[in-house]
Design a protein around this motif. Structure first.
Motif, PDB file in Angstrom:
ATOM      1  N   LEU A   1       0.834  -1.204   0.000  1.00  0.00           N
ATOM      2  CA  LEU A   1       0.000   0.000   0.000  1.00  0.00           C
ATOM      3  C   LEU A   1       0.872   1.259   0.000  1.00  0.00           C
ATOM      4  N   LYS A   2       0.503   2.219  -0.797  1.00  0.00           N
ATOM      5  CA  LYS A   2       1.292   3.439  -0.947  1.00  0.00           C
ATOM      6  C   LYS A   2       0.475   4.633  -0.461  1.00  0.00           C
ATOM      7  N   VAL A   3       0.990   5.296   0.564  1.00  0.00           N
ATOM      8  CA  VAL A   3       0.319   6.477   1.114  1.00  0.00           C
ATOM      9  C   VAL A   3       0.323   7.592   0.069  1.00  0.00           C
ATOM     10  N   GLY A   4      -0.851   8.236  -0.090  1.00  0.00           N
ATOM     11  CA  GLY A   4      -0.975   9.328  -1.037  1.00  0.00           C
ATOM     12  C   GLY A   4      -1.461   8.891  -2.408  1.00  0.00           C
ATOM     13  N   GLU A   5      -1.550   7.562  -2.633  1.00  0.00           N
ATOM     14  CA  GLU A   5      -2.039   7.062  -3.911  1.00  0.00           C
ATOM     15  C   GLU A   5      -3.425   6.459  -3.727  1.00  0.00           C
ATOM     16  N   ALA A   6      -4.099   6.237  -4.862  1.00  0.00           N
ATOM     17  CA  ALA A   6      -5.459   5.707  -4.826  1.00  0.00           C
ATOM     18  C   ALA A   6      -5.494   4.320  -4.203  1.00  0.00           C
ATOM     19  N   TYR A   7      -6.575   4.040  -3.488  1.00  0.00           N
ATOM     20  CA  TYR A   7      -6.771   2.718  -2.898  1.00  0.00           C
ATOM     21  C   TYR A   7      -6.735   1.660  -3.995  1.00  0.00           C
ATOM     22  N   ASN A   8      -6.047   0.570  -3.706  1.00  0.00           N
ATOM     23  CA  ASN A   8      -5.938  -0.528  -4.663  1.00  0.00           C
ATOM     24  C   ASN A   8      -6.137  -1.832  -3.907  1.00  0.00           C
ATOM     25  N   ALA A   9      -7.231  -2.518  -4.217  1.00  0.00           N
ATOM     26  CA  ALA A   9      -7.545  -3.766  -3.513  1.00  0.00           C
ATOM     27  C   ALA A   9      -6.466  -4.819  -3.721  1.00  0.00           C
ATOM     28  N   GLU A  10      -5.807  -4.796  -4.892  1.00  0.00           N
ATOM     29  CA  GLU A  10      -4.751  -5.772  -5.130  1.00  0.00           C
ATOM     30  C   GLU A  10      -3.565  -5.524  -4.209  1.00  0.00           C
ATOM     31  N   ASP A  11      -3.270  -4.244  -3.917  1.00  0.00           N
ATOM     32  CA  ASP A  11      -2.188  -3.940  -2.983  1.00  0.00           C
ATOM     33  C   ASP A  11      -2.521  -4.456  -1.586  1.00  0.00           C
ATOM     34  N   VAL A  12      -3.798  -4.329  -1.185  1.00  0.00           N
ATOM     35  CA  VAL A  12      -4.216  -4.837   0.128  1.00  0.00           C
ATOM     36  C   VAL A  12      -4.051  -6.353   0.170  1.00  0.00           C
ATOM     37  N   SER A  13      -4.553  -7.046  -0.864  1.00  0.00           N
ATOM     38  CA  SER A  13      -4.446  -8.510  -0.905  1.00  0.00           C
ATOM     39  C   SER A  13      -2.994  -8.948  -0.963  1.00  0.00           C
ATOM     40  N   ARG A  14      -2.184  -8.223  -1.730  1.00  0.00           N
ATOM     41  CA  ARG A  14      -0.770  -8.571  -1.850  1.00  0.00           C
ATOM     42  C   ARG A  14      -0.048  -8.406  -0.510  1.00  0.00           C
ATOM     43  N   THR A  15      -0.406  -7.363   0.213  1.00  0.00           N
ATOM     44  CA  THR A  15       0.220  -7.143   1.510  1.00  0.00           C
ATOM     45  C   THR A  15      -0.174  -8.224   2.512  1.00  0.00           C
ATOM     46  N   VAL A  16      -1.463  -8.540   2.588  1.00  0.00           N
ATOM     47  CA  VAL A  16      -1.940  -9.581   3.511  1.00  0.00           C
ATOM     48  C   VAL A  16      -1.284 -10.917   3.177  1.00  0.00           C
ATOM     49  N   LYS A  17      -1.202 -11.228   1.887  1.00  0.00           N
ATOM     50  CA  LYS A  17      -0.584 -12.498   1.495  1.00  0.00           C
ATOM     51  C   LYS A  17       0.900 -12.511   1.832  1.00  0.00           C
ATOM     52  N   ALA A  18       1.574 -11.381   1.600  1.00  0.00           N
ATOM     53  CA  ALA A  18       3.003 -11.322   1.917  1.00  0.00           C
ATOM     54  C   ALA A  18       3.231 -11.524   3.409  1.00  0.00           C
ATOM     55  N   PHE A  19       2.380 -10.904   4.239  1.00  0.00           N
ATOM     56  CA  PHE A  19       2.496 -11.090   5.695  1.00  0.00           C
ATOM     57  C   PHE A  19       2.265 -12.553   6.068  1.00  0.00           C
ATOM     58  N   THR A  20       1.198 -13.122   5.525  1.00  0.00           N
ATOM     59  CA  THR A  20       0.860 -14.515   5.849  1.00  0.00           C
ATOM     60  C   THR A  20       1.981 -15.452   5.423  1.00  0.00           C
TER      61      THR A  20
END
Length: 766
Positions: free
Chosen positions: A298-317
């Motif tokens: 997720l990038k602060v200041g940029e438009a919300y992107n559901a793929e970035d959210v999913s990618r982050t959750v998956k990377a954490f998991t």
């Protein structure tokens, strides 16, 4: 004689049993000991089937309760339409009437389906030859046939059943079908869009209103599964562009009264576009907060992107999984500020418990042996759960090329809190391949190439291939076999056996022949998960039968060749069949050993695929080669590189670029192409969906630019001598293999070049 039951014809088992129980007092008999049991009315059913269902035997006591149980058991077999019990003294008579048996199932009027496909679907609902028949079963069969037609958008299909009695209480069933026409999508409407045009959104769909290739793609046939997939594409389009609260409100599918036209209307609410304002971490991160922060997409200041959210959750998991925490819970909680259209995310993590892998199970491999799959696994049983190794294992199994689907499920072991089982599910595909190629030139005339390959012989994972070339002037037979696990460490071994002959291109008088029998063995050593180094050695005996029209360069080329090879390969493409991303590299070195021919030959290939969009791909391929004679001897002509044609510079005849040699005894100055010791080829392709085929990746067209040439050992690679062509082509993953057509127009050519604008081949790339 006393009748214990009345006839129960035409009643279901439940109704018959209920009637029996309510009428039981009127049929009551005094208990007695059975002296004999007789069965009457059987035609095809074995008496043992009836006796096995009775709750009593000869010599045992009979009473009303056992009689009721007997009737229920016999009706429960589903074989009888009527059951009666009669008592004659101390003898019980079981009188049955068998249900008719289906003798034959046939169809009339079907064109859309093969009869065997429909018979299989009817077997799934219980109707098949040799099974008992009743009217309710026939009704279910009719509904199943209509369902099959509806799945193919043939809503007007009508089905009528004809039952013809036969001998021995059997019936023949005929399903007469009026298929009608296919219902086609005439209109797709999207209502509620403001940020994007309706045309832009419709381009995201695989379903459409048809085009000139709809007969192939069937994209104008309505399918609920396809519509759901299209809605997911629509949802993803908005959610990756900032529209956090986008939703599909409703979907209406209407069909015309004549069941020929369909209209799809999709109502959506876009909502506002949100920007990410902040990202914070909460919870337990194993003391590695900085490492986890580096995984945030997720990038602060940029438009919300559901793929970035999913990618982050998956990377954490996955990162938790690398430490053995298979059940780590990661939640991305949004805090929405609708006044300013901003959203802040809080990433909450709870690693839960660390676990071991108890057992790895394999399912779905009906042909491929378990060991072929298990030896690709890097996650071991009784070891800590490691998500990186599991993912690598799945990729290695997928890269075998034996399966259309590979999945791994994690299941907790009952009764424990620190163990899991892994289940590897695969869906097998045919691994045999038939490749056919053809070309036409004034020299070779019509020539054919063929190869038969089996990449998974008898489910062992071994490769077996046979290549044939039936050209009038160049013929070859090559038999190859590869054991990818010659050793337990994954070292592969390949045996090659071949016989090649070459005759003159001038069919008017030349009769020389070069024959080359040979054998070779190669070993592949995996140095990393993606890098393999190959070592090989071979032996061949070249015989030059010096007849008429022998090229001068071939004189003295006979003898014994002992080639030794060292090569390296790395394949990072996303698909070997229709790649759209990734890279392929190959490097090979060949040394000529022995006293007859000593030389070194180097070759390198590089491919890069760049996805421009979901539909468009840019592909680049280059090949470099150089050969050098050793010990003061020239590079052997028979080891030359060849250029021109498919796999090189299209638009020029196969193998006709580069140096030539004079023909011995020719009085007209005739020359033939002999290839060269140096080779350069570069190809650029722009790959796009074929017009009218939508997003179908099995049918695509491509535009290309080819540049290249072959040079002699003493020549410099002169780019001023390069040949070039431009053209268009068609790529089709056909039922018999990958098929590519190419039409090329040479834009840089020289006098004497032999042109061949149209070429095609099955089972090739670039």
């Amino acid at each position: 004689m006393k009748i214990i039951t009345n006839r129960l014809r035409g009643l279901s088992f439940t109704a018959a049993a209920s009637l029996l129980l309510t009428a039981l007092p009127a049929w009551a008999v005094d208990p007695f000991t059975l002296r004999d049991i007789r069965v009457e009315g059987l035609q095809r059913v074995e008496p043992g089937t009836v006796f096995a269902s009775l709750p009593f035997r000869i010599g045992e006591q009979y009473n009303d309760e056992k009689g009721s149980t007997a009737i229920r058991s016999l009706f429960g077999l589903g074989l009888f339409s009527d059951v009666r019990l009669q008592v004659n003294g101390d003898v019980l008579v079981v009188i049955v009437e068998e249900r008719p048996t289906v003798a034959d199932v046939s169809f009339s009027g079907i064109k859309e389906f093969d009869a065997e496909v429909l018979k299989k679907s009817l077997r799934d609902v219980g109707l098949a030859e040799g099974r008992p028949y009743d009217k309710a079963l026939a009704d279910r069969a009719e509904q199943e046939l209509k369902r099959q037609y509806i799945n193919r958008s043939m809503y007007a299909a009508q089905v009528a059943t004809t039952v013809t009695p036969g001998e021995r209480n059997r019936v023949n069933l005929n399903f007469s079908v009026i298929e009608g026409d296919v219902a086609k999508i005439k209109d797709i409407r999207i209502v509620g869009n403001q940020a994007f045009s309706e045309a832009t959104l419709r381009n995201l769909f695989d379903l459409d209103t048809g085009g000139w290739l709809s007969w192939y793609t069937k994209s104008d046939r309505y399918s609920r599964a396809k519509l759901n997939a299209d809605l997911e594409n629509l949802r993803s389009h908005y959610l990756t562009r900032g529209y956090l609260e986008f939703r599909v409100d409703s979907t209406q599918v209407a069909i015309s009264p004549d069941k020929q036209d369909m209209s799809v209307t999709i109502n959506i609410t876009e909502g506002n576009r949100f920007v990410v304002s902040s990202v914070a971490l909460q919870g337990e991160y194993l003391g590695k907060e900085e490492e986890f922060k580096s995984l945030v997409s997720l990038k602060v200041g940029e438009a919300y992107n559901a793929e970035d959210v999913s990618r982050t959750v998956k990377a954490f998991t996955d990162y938790f999984g690398g430490f053995g925490y298979a059940f780590a819970q990661v939640e991305a909680a949004p805090e929405i500020d609708r006044v300013n259209n901003r959203v802040a995310f809080v990433l909450r993590a709870q690693p839960s418990r660390r676990v071991y892998v108890r057992r790895i199970n394999v399912e779905g491999n009906n042909r491929t042996r378990d060991e072929v799959i298990r030896r690709e696994f890097r996650q071991l049983e009784s070891a800590w759960y490691d998500s990186d190794r599991i993912r690598l294992s799945r990729d290695r199994v997928d890269r075998l090329g034996f399966f259309t689907e590979v999945g791994i499920d994690t299941e907790p072991v009952p009764g424990t809190n620190d163990q899991v089982d892994l289940t590897v599910s695969v869906a097998e595909k045919p691994t045999g391949n038939l490749s056919i190629g053809a070309g036409y030139s004034q020299a070779d005339k019509l020539s054919f190439l063929a190869s038969i390959k089996q990449e998974n012989v008898f489910g062992s994972g071994n490769y077996l291939g046979l290549d044939l070339n039936t050209s009038e002037f160049n013929r070859q037979f090559v038999l190859s076999t590869t054991n990818p696990y010659f050793t337990a460490d994954g070292i592969s071994r390949t045996f090659d056996l071949y016989y090649k002959t070459t005759r003159p291109y001038d069919a008017q008088g030349g009769d020389y022949e070069i024959s080359t029998p040979g054998v070779g063995v190669r070993f592949g050593v995996p140095f990393t998960e993606r890098d393999t180094v190959y070592f090989g050695v071979g032996a061949e005996r070249v015989k030059v039968d010096e007849g008429d029209q022998l090229p001068e360069a071939y004189r003295g080329q006979g003898g014994t060749y002992l080639p030794a090879t060292i090569g390296w390969a790395r394949d990072e493409r996303d698909s070997a069949l229709v790649p759209s991303d990734g890279r392929l590299q190959r490097f090979n070195t060949e040394f000529g050993l022995g006293s007859d021919k000593r030389y070194v030959k180097l070759s390198y290939q590089f491919q890069q695929y760049v996805p421009l969009t979901r539909q468009y791909t840019l592909a680049f391929n280059t090949e470099l080669g150089v050969g050098k004679g050793m010990g003061g001897e020239p590079f052997p002509v028979l080891r030359n590189f060849y250029g021109g044609g498919l796999g090189s510079v299209r638009g020029f005849e196969q193998g006709t670029l580069g140096p030539t040699s004079a023909v011995i005894g020719s009085t007209t100055g005739e020359t033939v192409n002999i290839g060269g010791a140096r080779n350069f080829v570069a190809n650029l392709e722009f790959i796009a969906p074929f017009p009218g085929a939508g997003n179908d990746r099995t049918l695509r067209w491509f535009g290309f630019v080819d540049v290249g040439n072959v040079f002699g050992e003493s020549q410099k690679v002169d780019f001023g001598e390069m040949r070039a062509s431009v053209g268009v082509g068609l790529s089709w993953i056909s039922p018999i293999g990958p098929l590519r057509f190419a039409y090329a127009n040479p834009v840089r050519k020289f006098d004497g070049d032999r042109i061949q604008k149209f070429q095609f081949q099955i089972g090739t790339s670039f």
